[in-house]
Design a protein around this motif. Structure first.
Motif, PDB file in Angstrom:
ATOM      1  N   TYR A  52       0.854  -1.192   0.000  1.00 20.22           N
ATOM      2  CA  TYR A  52       0.000   0.000   0.000  1.00 20.22           C
ATOM      3  C   TYR A  52       0.887   1.238   0.000  1.00 20.22           C
ATOM      4  CZ  TYR A  52      -3.221  -3.679   1.331  1.00 20.22           C
ATOM      5  OH  TYR A  52      -3.942  -4.857   1.351  1.00 20.22           O
ATOM      6  N   ALA A  53       0.865   1.979  -1.128  1.00 22.86           N
ATOM      7  CA  ALA A  53       1.770   3.112  -1.298  1.00 22.86           C
ATOM      8  C   ALA A  53       0.994   4.416  -1.429  1.00 22.86           C
ATOM      9  CB  ALA A  53       2.653   2.892  -2.532  1.00 22.86           C
ATOM     10  N   PHE A  54       1.494   5.451  -0.732  1.00 20.26           N
ATOM     11  CA  PHE A  54       0.889   6.788  -0.759  1.00 20.26           C
ATOM     12  C   PHE A  54       1.980   7.765  -1.182  1.00 20.26           C
ATOM     13  CE2 PHE A  54      -0.961   4.065   2.453  1.00 20.26           C
ATOM     14  CZ  PHE A  54      -2.323   4.138   2.180  1.00 20.26           C
ATOM     15  N   TYR A  55       1.882   8.251  -2.433  1.00 17.08           N
ATOM     16  CA  TYR A  55       2.916   9.099  -3.007  1.00 17.08           C
ATOM     17  C   TYR A  55       2.643  10.572  -2.697  1.00 17.08           C
ATOM     18  CZ  TYR A  55       4.324   5.073  -5.867  1.00 17.08           C
ATOM     19  OH  TYR A  55       4.755   3.838  -6.301  1.00 17.08           O
ATOM     20  N   THR A  56       3.699  11.285  -2.326  1.00 15.08           N
ATOM     21  CA  THR A  56       3.598  12.741  -2.208  1.00 15.08           C
ATOM     22  C   THR A  56       4.151  13.417  -3.461  1.00 15.08           C
ATOM     23  OG1 THR A  56       5.703  12.701  -1.010  1.00 15.08           O
ATOM     24  CG2 THR A  56       3.685  12.750   0.301  1.00 15.08           C
ATOM     25  N   SER A  57       4.996  12.708  -4.194  1.00 15.29           N
ATOM     26  CA  SER A  57       5.508  13.183  -5.486  1.00 15.29           C
ATOM     27  C   SER A  57       5.826  11.948  -6.302  1.00 15.29           C
ATOM     28  CB  SER A  57       6.775  14.031  -5.298  1.00 15.29           C
ATOM     29  OG  SER A  57       7.838  13.221  -4.827  1.00 15.29           O
ATOM     30  N   GLU A  58       6.417  12.149  -7.474  1.00 16.31           N
ATOM     31  CA  GLU A  58       6.726  11.012  -8.333  1.00 16.31           C
ATOM     32  C   GLU A  58       7.786  10.112  -7.719  1.00 16.31           C
ATOM     33  OE1 GLU A  58       8.067  10.649 -12.919  1.00 16.31           O
ATOM     34  OE2 GLU A  58       6.529  12.170 -12.509  1.00 16.31           O
ATOM     35  N   GLU A  59       8.658  10.688  -6.918  1.00 20.34           N
ATOM     36  CA  GLU A  59       9.755   9.912  -6.353  1.00 20.34           C
ATOM     37  C   GLU A  59       9.514   9.503  -4.901  1.00 20.34           C
ATOM     38  OE1 GLU A  59      10.275  13.061  -7.614  1.00 20.34           O
ATOM     39  OE2 GLU A  59      10.808  12.415  -9.651  1.00 20.34           O
ATOM     40  N   ASP A  60       8.785  10.271  -4.134  1.00 21.10           N
ATOM     41  CA  ASP A  60       8.636  10.030  -2.703  1.00 21.10           C
ATOM     42  C   ASP A  60       7.298   9.401  -2.379  1.00 21.10           C
ATOM     43  OD1 ASP A  60      11.130  11.151  -2.087  1.00 21.10           O
ATOM     44  OD2 ASP A  60      10.278  13.175  -2.131  1.00 21.10           O
ATOM     45  N   ALA A  61       7.360   8.419  -1.495  1.00 21.54           N
ATOM     46  CA  ALA A  61       6.126   7.725  -1.099  1.00 21.54           C
ATOM     47  C   ALA A  61       6.293   7.100   0.269  1.00 21.54           C
ATOM     48  CB  ALA A  61       5.756   6.648  -2.121  1.00 21.54           C
ATOM     49  N   GLU A 113      10.678   2.056   5.999  1.00 15.84           N
ATOM     50  CA  GLU A 113      11.290   3.372   6.133  1.00 15.84           C
ATOM     51  C   GLU A 113      12.259   3.665   4.985  1.00 15.84           C
ATOM     52  OE1 GLU A 113      12.927   3.860  10.047  1.00 15.84           O
ATOM     53  OE2 GLU A 113      10.917   4.313  10.850  1.00 15.84           O
ATOM     54  N   LYS A 114      12.561   4.941   4.804  1.00 15.66           N
ATOM     55  CA  LYS A 114      13.443   5.364   3.719  1.00 15.66           C
ATOM     56  C   LYS A 114      14.794   4.685   3.807  1.00 15.66           C
ATOM     57  CE  LYS A 114      11.422   9.833   2.543  1.00 15.66           C
ATOM     58  NZ  LYS A 114      11.665  11.283   2.341  1.00 15.66           N
ATOM     59  N   GLY A 115      15.297   4.325   2.657  1.00  7.61           N
ATOM     60  CA  GLY A 115      16.561   3.618   2.580  1.00  7.61           C
ATOM     61  C   GLY A 115      16.529   2.619   1.451  1.00  7.61           C
ATOM     62  N   PRO A 116      17.539   1.746   1.347  1.00  3.84           N
ATOM     63  CA  PRO A 116      17.599   0.760   0.261  1.00  3.84           C
ATOM     64  C   PRO A 116      16.372  -0.138   0.198  1.00  3.84           C
ATOM     65  CG  PRO A 116      19.701   0.877   1.402  1.00  3.84           C
ATOM     66  CD  PRO A 116      18.740   1.703   2.197  1.00  3.84           C
ATOM     67  N   ALA A 117      15.816  -0.496   1.357  1.00  7.41           N
ATOM     68  CA  ALA A 117      14.630  -1.375   1.367  1.00  7.41           C
ATOM     69  C   ALA A 117      13.453  -0.697   0.689  1.00  7.41           C
ATOM     70  CB  ALA A 117      14.266  -1.764   2.797  1.00  7.41           C
ATOM     71  N   LEU A 118      13.218   0.567   0.994  1.00 13.89           N
ATOM     72  CA  LEU A 118      12.111   1.296   0.378  1.00 13.89           C
ATOM     73  C   LEU A 118      12.374   1.538  -1.104  1.00 13.89           C
ATOM     74  CD1 LEU A 118       9.411   2.737   0.564  1.00 13.89           C
ATOM     75  CD2 LEU A 118      10.622   4.799   1.309  1.00 13.89           C
ATOM     76  N   ASP A 119      13.616   1.836  -1.443  1.00 11.57           N
ATOM     77  CA  ASP A 119      13.957   2.036  -2.857  1.00 11.57           C
ATOM     78  C   ASP A 119      13.629   0.787  -3.670  1.00 11.57           C
ATOM     79  OD1 ASP A 119      14.893   4.533  -2.180  1.00 11.57           O
ATOM     80  OD2 ASP A 119      17.001   3.929  -2.107  1.00 11.57           O
ATOM     81  N   LYS A 120      14.001  -0.363  -3.113  1.00 10.23           N
ATOM     82  CA  LYS A 120      13.723  -1.616  -3.817  1.00 10.23           C
ATOM     83  C   LYS A 120      12.224  -1.847  -3.944  1.00 10.23           C
ATOM     84  CE  LYS A 120      14.470  -6.600  -3.644  1.00 10.23           C
ATOM     85  NZ  LYS A 120      15.250  -7.716  -3.085  1.00 10.23           N
ATOM     86  N   LEU A 121      11.481  -1.592  -2.867  1.00 11.03           N
ATOM     87  CA  LEU A 121      10.038  -1.826  -2.880  1.00 11.03           C
ATOM     88  C   LEU A 121       9.338  -0.932  -3.897  1.00 11.03           C
ATOM     89  CD1 LEU A 121       7.738  -3.438  -1.633  1.00 11.03           C
ATOM     90  CD2 LEU A 121       7.580  -1.736   0.187  1.00 11.03           C
ATOM     91  N   LEU A 122       9.782   0.320  -4.003  1.00  5.52           N
ATOM     92  CA  LEU A 122       9.189   1.229  -4.986  1.00  5.52           C
ATOM     93  C   LEU A 122       9.489   0.773  -6.408  1.00  5.52           C
ATOM     94  CD1 LEU A 122       9.883   4.670  -3.283  1.00  5.52           C
ATOM     95  CD2 LEU A 122       7.634   3.649  -3.733  1.00  5.52           C
ATOM     96  N   GLN A 150      19.501 -12.426 -10.239  1.00  2.97           N
ATOM     97  CA  GLN A 150      20.767 -13.134 -10.386  1.00  2.97           C
ATOM     98  C   GLN A 150      21.601 -12.909  -9.122  1.00  2.97           C
ATOM     99  OE1 GLN A 150      21.115 -15.136 -12.942  1.00  2.97           O
ATOM    100  NE2 GLN A 150      19.129 -14.445 -13.679  1.00  2.97           N
ATOM    101  N   PRO A 151      22.544 -13.745  -8.867  1.00  2.00           N
ATOM    102  CA  PRO A 151      23.332 -13.605  -7.635  1.00  2.00           C
ATOM    103  C   PRO A 151      23.922 -12.217  -7.434  1.00  2.00           C
ATOM    104  CG  PRO A 151      23.809 -15.700  -8.695  1.00  2.00           C
ATOM    105  CD  PRO A 151      22.907 -14.946  -9.630  1.00  2.00           C
ATOM    106  N   GLN A 152      24.301 -11.538  -8.529  1.00  2.00           N
ATOM    107  CA  GLN A 152      24.907 -10.235  -8.365  1.00  2.00           C
ATOM    108  C   GLN A 152      23.872  -9.128  -8.190  1.00  2.00           C
ATOM    109  OE1 GLN A 152      24.834 -11.985 -11.096  1.00  2.00           O
ATOM    110  NE2 GLN A 152      24.493 -10.756 -12.947  1.00  2.00           N
ATOM    111  N   SER A 153      22.575  -9.467  -8.277  1.00  2.00           N
ATOM    112  CA  SER A 153      21.519  -8.447  -8.202  1.00  2.00           C
ATOM    113  C   SER A 153      20.653  -8.658  -6.981  1.00  2.00           C
ATOM    114  CB  SER A 153      20.642  -8.504  -9.463  1.00  2.00           C
ATOM    115  OG  SER A 153      21.424  -8.421 -10.614  1.00  2.00           O
ATOM    116  N   GLU A 154      21.258  -8.616  -5.814  1.00  2.00           N
ATOM    117  CA  GLU A 154      20.477  -8.876  -4.605  1.00  2.00           C
ATOM    118  C   GLU A 154      19.492  -7.749  -4.342  1.00  2.00           C
ATOM    119  OE1 GLU A 154      23.186  -7.390  -0.927  1.00  2.00           O
ATOM    120  OE2 GLU A 154      23.911  -9.102  -2.047  1.00  2.00           O
ATOM    121  N   MET A 155      19.775  -6.557  -4.859  1.00  2.00           N
ATOM    122  CA  MET A 155      18.819  -5.463  -4.780  1.00  2.00           C
ATOM    123  C   MET A 155      18.426  -5.074  -6.208  1.00  2.00           C
ATOM    124  SD  MET A 155      18.130  -4.808  -1.682  1.00  2.00           S
ATOM    125  CE  MET A 155      18.778  -5.148  -0.057  1.00  2.00           C
ATOM    126  N   ILE A 156      17.175  -5.222  -6.560  1.00  2.00           N
ATOM    127  CA  ILE A 156      16.728  -4.914  -7.923  1.00  2.00           C
ATOM    128  C   ILE A 156      16.660  -3.400  -8.097  1.00  2.00           C
ATOM    129  CG2 ILE A 156      14.857  -5.105  -9.596  1.00  2.00           C
ATOM    130  CD1 ILE A 156      14.049  -7.674  -8.277  1.00  2.00           C
TER     131      ILE A 156
END
Length: 707
Positions: free
Chosen positions: A594-603, A628-637, A679-685
């Motif tokens: 469930y995503a709530f965007y405030t702009s095209e990049e931030d949610a 929360e903001k960080g690599p986990a959120l970047d990946k989820l978006l 792939q093994p080298q792409s642990e974060m999409i």
């Protein structure tokens, strides 16, 4: 506003909408991008889906139709009898499509020298072979059961194929049923290992040997589905474990909900079908004429057998990316940053490793976990038992009321209790559907806690075919929240005040309404913002109405709903800003985001165990967790963006209630994208109209004749 067979007023009917989902599954059998045997597997999946639908959803509508014949459905304004008739029409169309594809695929298999034949198509040598099989093995196991005053009407086995036979001796007419012997495969493989024959055809060929001295008038195959959704009434004075054992026995006494008949409708057998329906207390709208062999779930073992010889006719084996950090290093990585994984593209092995490492670690002092559906030979249960054997405090909340998994869960409860685990069954009258795991470690004088939140079950088998999200965190507010959550469920305390997570009943619905309202306000002020939800089902009227409000102020809303959707997009001045898509592919789309965007990049993005259904919002223990903001959120978006871009496997929901493929030339498939990047080298999409004629039978007969 268009009123169709699927909808009335401003909402789609949940169960008619679900039937359209099953149609989308059937359509996968006609998608050339799916290997041939996988097309067959989709037909088997659709049959399995429909069985559960008639075991759970349809009986409740039939019951309401009996008890409240004039009452109208709140969302559509239809009576339950009208709903059942619409359901009947849609499902007949689904079935016709399903068997059209089935017959075509069987023809295509012949190009690979694999033949599913009828008796009439066998050679003389093959006939001699199957006759020997009948006399030597089948005949001793086949038992005709007479239907007369001297034979009690049998309790016919659920979901099993039976043969109905009418026999005649001069002016005397009798009827009997023959259950297929349960330990024989439906498809008998001949000695050439290339030809298969349905067992019911072989038995039908030899009916004269079973009814010696009688003339066979006619015969047909049939199958019954029973109501398996009997109400479970909890008694706080009796142990829930004992109540559930009694409930499993009682559920076997459910009434029939559907009668399937194989073959084409004819006047010759109609009387026999109606006699059988009367014995089963079924109405004409509960009878389904199937243009082919009943119960296509027999295709599951058939596909598995052929896959060994024709690996190119199934999906290539896929193994998700394995996270490189294991054991202590995994816990250290969680301390540094939240970790987010997208299963099965990221292997579920990371969750198993997290639990197994905790069980082995001498510093671990406690493990707490919710369990809903578990795999056979569950590694999760094995790890919990090992942890308890090593002296760690293990608290497990097992949901005994997980539909159709009750018996399995009773077994696991016994194993866990015998191993020394503390087992809880949750709260009175509420299912615990949340997916959460807490590990507590003591290192010197310091206590460290690590939490896992998921959108899917702790089940290593389904995790390879269901898409889900996992979030690991060691952040203080999250681990404190999940500690309070487990203490609330296992002991006695008031509902906690959570710092980060939202918990149903009520909490998740309130949070969704709050965040939709915030997005509306932000959009009105800045003309920026959007909403994107991904889930299995959207049926909760309260949240739907709030989404309608957001659409009315212009908020762009993209809803990705795999199954039933009651929200109706494209209604002028109500839902013009809402687009609904549905993705059906190789993997079952199961994640809830469930995503709530405030702009095209931030949610602000939440993952959850809960679909937006009234039962999940108000009658279950569920968890929603913000990322929360960080690599986990970047990946989820990035994951969510891929779903929004899908045009290859996605369908668009129209105002009329139909789902259609996108017409633009776009071959982007989110599932293909995720597999490519795992792939093994792409642990974060990175990047249906109600008829006024009360004579239902005449209506049904017309439908039979037209199909």
């Amino acid at each position: 506003m268009e009123v169709s067979e699927f909808t009335s007023l401003n909402y789609y009917h949940r169960d008619l909408s679900w039937l359209l989902f099953n149609r989308r599954v059937i359509h996968e059998a006609n998608d050339p991008s799916n290997p041939l045997l996988e097309q067959l597997r989709f037909l088997a999946i659709a049959s399995s889906n429909l069985d559960e639908f008639f075991m759970v959803r349809v009986p409740s509508i039939q019951s309401l139709a009996r008890l409240q014949p004039k009452a109208k459905d709140a969302r559509t304004g239809w009576t339950q009898e009208e709903v059942l008739f619409k359901l009947y029409e849609i499902n007949l169309n689904n079935t016709r499509l399903q068997y059209q594809y089935f017959n075509q695929i069987i023809e295509d298999l012949a190009q690979h020298q694999q033949f599913v034949k009828s008796v009439d198509e066998l050679s003389e040598t093959q006939l001699q072979e199957v006759d020997r099989f009948f006399y030597e093995l089948l005949l001793p196991a086949v038992t005709p059961i007479g239907l007369d005053a001297y034979h009690a009407f049998p309790k016919l086995a659920e979901k099993k194929v039976h043969i109905f036979v009418q026999v005649r001796q001069e002016n005397r007419i009798e009827r009997a049923v023959i259950p297929l012997p349960p330990l024989f495969s439906r498809l008998h493989q001949l000695a050439d290992e290339q030809t298969y024959l349905l067992v019911e055809e072989l038995i039908t060929k030899h009916l004269p040997e079973l009814f010696v001295g009688w003339e066979i008038d006619h015969s047909f195959c049939f199958r019954i589905t029973y109501d398996k959704d009997l109400e479970f009434r909890e008694d706080t004075d009796e142990k829930l474990f004992t109540q559930m054992e009694e409930y499993i026995v009682e559920r076997s006494k459910g009434l029939p909900s559907r009668l399937e008949i194989s073959g084409t409708w004819s006047k010759e057998i109609e009387e026999s079908v109606l006699i059988l329906a009367d014995l089963l207390q079924l109405k004409a709208r509960d009878l389904y004429w199937v243009p082919g062999p009943l119960d296509l779930t027999f295709l599951f073992p058939f596909v598995d057998t052929l896959a060994k010889e024709f690996p190119g006719l199934v999906f290539p084996r896929f193994t998700g990316n394995t996270y490189k950090e294991k054991g202590p290093q995994l816990f250290q990585a969680i301390e540094k940053n939240d970790l987010l994984f997208h299963h099965p593209y990221d292997s579920f092995e990371v969750v198993l490793n997290f639990l197994e490492a905790a069980a082995e670690d001498p510093n671990t002092i406690a493990i707490k976990q919710t369990l809903y559906r578990m795999a056979p030979h569950s590694r999760v249960v094995k790890a919990l038992k090992k942890a308890a054997a090593k002296g760690k405090q293990v608290t497990v909340l097992v949901e005994l009321k997980a539909r159709f998994d009750e018996e399995n869960n009773l077994h696991w409860v016994q194993e866990l209790e015998e191993a020394g685990c503390y087992v809880s069954y949750g709260l009175h009258q509420l299912k615990t559907h949340s997916k959460a795991l807490l590990v507590v470690k003591k290192e010197g004088r310091q206590v460290k806690q690590y939490a896992h939140f998921g959108t899917g079950n702790y089940n290593e088998k389904t995790s390879s075919i269901y898409t889900d999200i996992s979030l690991f965190t060691a952040k203080k507010e999250y681990v404190e929240d999940i500690t309070a959550f487990f203490n609330y469920l296992s002991g006695y305390r008031e509902v906690p005040h959570y710092q980060k997570i939202a918990v149903s009943p009520n909490g998740i619905q309130h949070k969704l309404l709050e965040k939709i309202e915030d997005t509306m306000t932000h959009y009105q002020q800045t003309k920026q913002g959007a909403i994107c939800f991904k889930m299995n089902s959207l049926t909760d009227k309260v949240v739907i109405n709030k989404l309608y409000e957001a659409s009315q102020v212009g908020v762009p809303i993209h809803l990705i709903v795999r199954g039933a959707c009651c929200l109706k997009p494209g209604i002028p001045h109500l839902s013009e800003a809402i687009e609904v898509t549905s993705i059906v592919g190789r993997f079952l789309e199961h994640s809830r985001i469930y995503a709530f965007y405030t702009s095209e990049e931030d949610a602000e993005v939440w993952i959850s165990s809960a679909d937006i259904m009234t039962r999940n919002m108000l009658h279950r223990i569920e968890i929603a967790t913000p990322v929360e903001k960080g690599p986990a959120l970047d990946k989820l978006l990035t994951v969510l963006d891929a779903f929004k871009k899908d045009r290859k496997k996605a369908y668009l929901l129209t105002e009329s209630g139909h789902f259609r493929r996108f017409t633009e030339d776009n071959s982007f498939s989110s599932q293909d994208y995720f597999m490519t990047n795992s792939q093994p080298q792409s642990e974060m999409i990175l990047p249906f109209q109600t008829l006024d004629n009360p004579n239902l039978l005449s209506k049904i007969r017309k439908i039979w004749q037209s199909h």
